[in-house]
Design a protein around this motif. Structure first.
Motif, short mmCIF file in Angstrom:
data_model
loop_
_atom_site.label_atom_id
_atom_site.label_comp_id
_atom_site.label_asym_id
_atom_site.label_seq_id
_atom_site.Cartn_x
_atom_site.Cartn_y
_atom_site.Cartn_z
N LYS A 154 -3.82 3.78 -2.53
CA LYS A 154 -3.07 4.06 -1.31
C LYS A 154 -2.34 2.82 -0.80
N ALA A 155 -2.89 1.65 -1.07
CA ALA A 155 -2.24 0.41 -0.63
C ALA A 155 -0.88 0.24 -1.29
N ALA A 156 -0.71 0.82 -2.47
CA ALA A 156 0.57 0.72 -3.19
C ALA A 156 1.51 1.88 -2.88
N ASP A 157 1.06 2.81 -2.03
CA ASP A 157 1.85 4.00 -1.71
C ASP A 157 2.45 3.84 -0.31
N PRO A 158 3.79 3.88 -0.18
CA PRO A 158 4.41 3.68 1.13
C PRO A 158 4.07 4.76 2.16
N ALA A 159 3.48 5.86 1.72
CA ALA A 159 3.09 6.91 2.66
C ALA A 159 1.86 6.52 3.46
N TRP A 160 1.19 5.45 3.03
CA TRP A 160 -0.03 5.01 3.71
C TRP A 160 0.19 3.64 4.31
N GLN A 163 -6.76 2.71 5.11
CA GLN A 163 -5.45 3.20 4.74
C GLN A 163 -5.25 4.54 5.45
N LEU A 164 -4.21 4.63 6.30
CA LEU A 164 -3.97 5.84 7.09
C LEU A 164 -2.54 6.32 6.88
N ASP A 165 -2.38 7.64 6.73
CA ASP A 165 -1.04 8.21 6.72
C ASP A 165 -0.64 8.53 8.16
#
Length: 216
Positions: free
Chosen positions: A102-108, A160-162
Motif C-alpha cells: 500500500k505504501a507504493a500505491d498512490p490510493a493510500w 496506510q489509509l485510503d
C-alpha cells in the motif's frame, strides 16, 4: 514484590536464552554460574521466576567444565516470555507485506499516529457498529489497524489509509474533540489537513453557502 529487571540481569538472561536455543538436550540448557553469568544476577532472576538454578553436579552433563561448589542456571518459560516482551518493546517491527504494498500505491496515504491517537482510533473502530454517521466501514479501519507497525525511534504508529479510512480517522478525532479534547484533532489537521467531514463534498459546500443567513 518483584522490581524492574536491571540491564545486567537482562544480559545474563540473554545468555541463558542463547544456551536454551543452542541446546540439543535438556541438560545442555544449563550453564555454570560464574564469570559472565553473574551469581547475584542469577539469584535475582530466580527470585523473579525468570530462571531456574540447581547444583552444577546435578544439572550439567558429566565432564562439563564447572568451578568447585558452583551452581548451574537455565532460563524458565517466564524468562523466555519476558525476553520476547522486552524485545517487542525495544525493537521496531518491520512493515508487513500488505503495508509495504500500500505504501507504493498512490490510493493510500501513510499516517503516523501518536500512541494516544492510535488508542483513540481503536476505540472508534470498536464503536463503529453503533455510530450512525460513521463515514468508514469497520472492516476498512480494522484492516489498517491490523497492518499498522510501530516506529519506536519516532514513537509513532504508521498506518496506510485510503480516503475512506482518512474520513474515519477525521471523524474519530472530531468526536474526541466534542467530548474530550481538541489536541489530536488540531495536530492531525496541521500535519495532514484532516477535518470532519473529510473531504467536504463540493455539493455540500455549495448548499451551505446558499443557506447561509446574513447578519448584516
Amino acid at each position: 514484590m518483584i522490581g524492574k529487571i536491571t540491564d545486567g540481569q537482562w544480559e545474563v538472561l540473554e545468555r541463558l536464552a542463547e544456551a536454551e536455543r543452542a541446546a540439543e538436550t535438556v541438560r545442555q540448557c544449563w550453564i555454570p554460574v560464574g564469570g559472565a553469568v553473574d551469581g547475584h544476577a542469577v539469584r535475582a532472576l530466580v527470585w523473579a521466576g525468570l530462571a531456574d538454578s540447581a547444583p552444577a553436579e546435578e544439572a550439567l552433563l558429566p565432564g562439563a567444565p564447572r568451578p568447585a561448589d558452583t551452581r548451574a542456571a537455565r532460563i524458565s518459560r517466564d524468562g523466555l516470555d519476558a525476553l520476547a516482551w522486552r524485545h517487542a518493546r525495544t525493537h521496531t517491527a518491520p512493515p508487513s507485506p500488505a503495508w509495504a504494498a500500500k505504501a507504493a500505491d498512490p490510493a493510500w496515504r501513510e499516517i503516523a499516529l501518536q500512541p494516544a491517537e492510535m488508542l483513540l482510533l481503536r476505540r472508534y473502530a470498536h464503536l463503529l457498529p453503533d455510530l450512525a454517521g460513521a463515514p468508514a466501514p469497520a472492516e476498512t479501519l480494522w484492516e489498517a489497524l491490523t497492518e499498522a507497525h510501530f516506529d519506536r525511534d519516532a514513537n509513532r504508529w504508521r498506518l496506510q489509509l485510503d480516503d475512506t479510512g482518512l474520513a474515519g480517522l477525521a471523524h474519530a478525532v472530531h468526536l474526541e474533540a466534542l467530548v474530550g479534547g481538541v489536541t489530536h484533532r488540531n495536530r492531525l489537521r496541521r500535519a495532514y489537513d484532516l477535518g470532519h467531514p473529510h473531504p467536504i463534498p463540493a455539493a455540500c459546500a455549495a448548499d451551505a453557502s446558499v443557506g447561509a443567513v446574513s447578519l448584516e
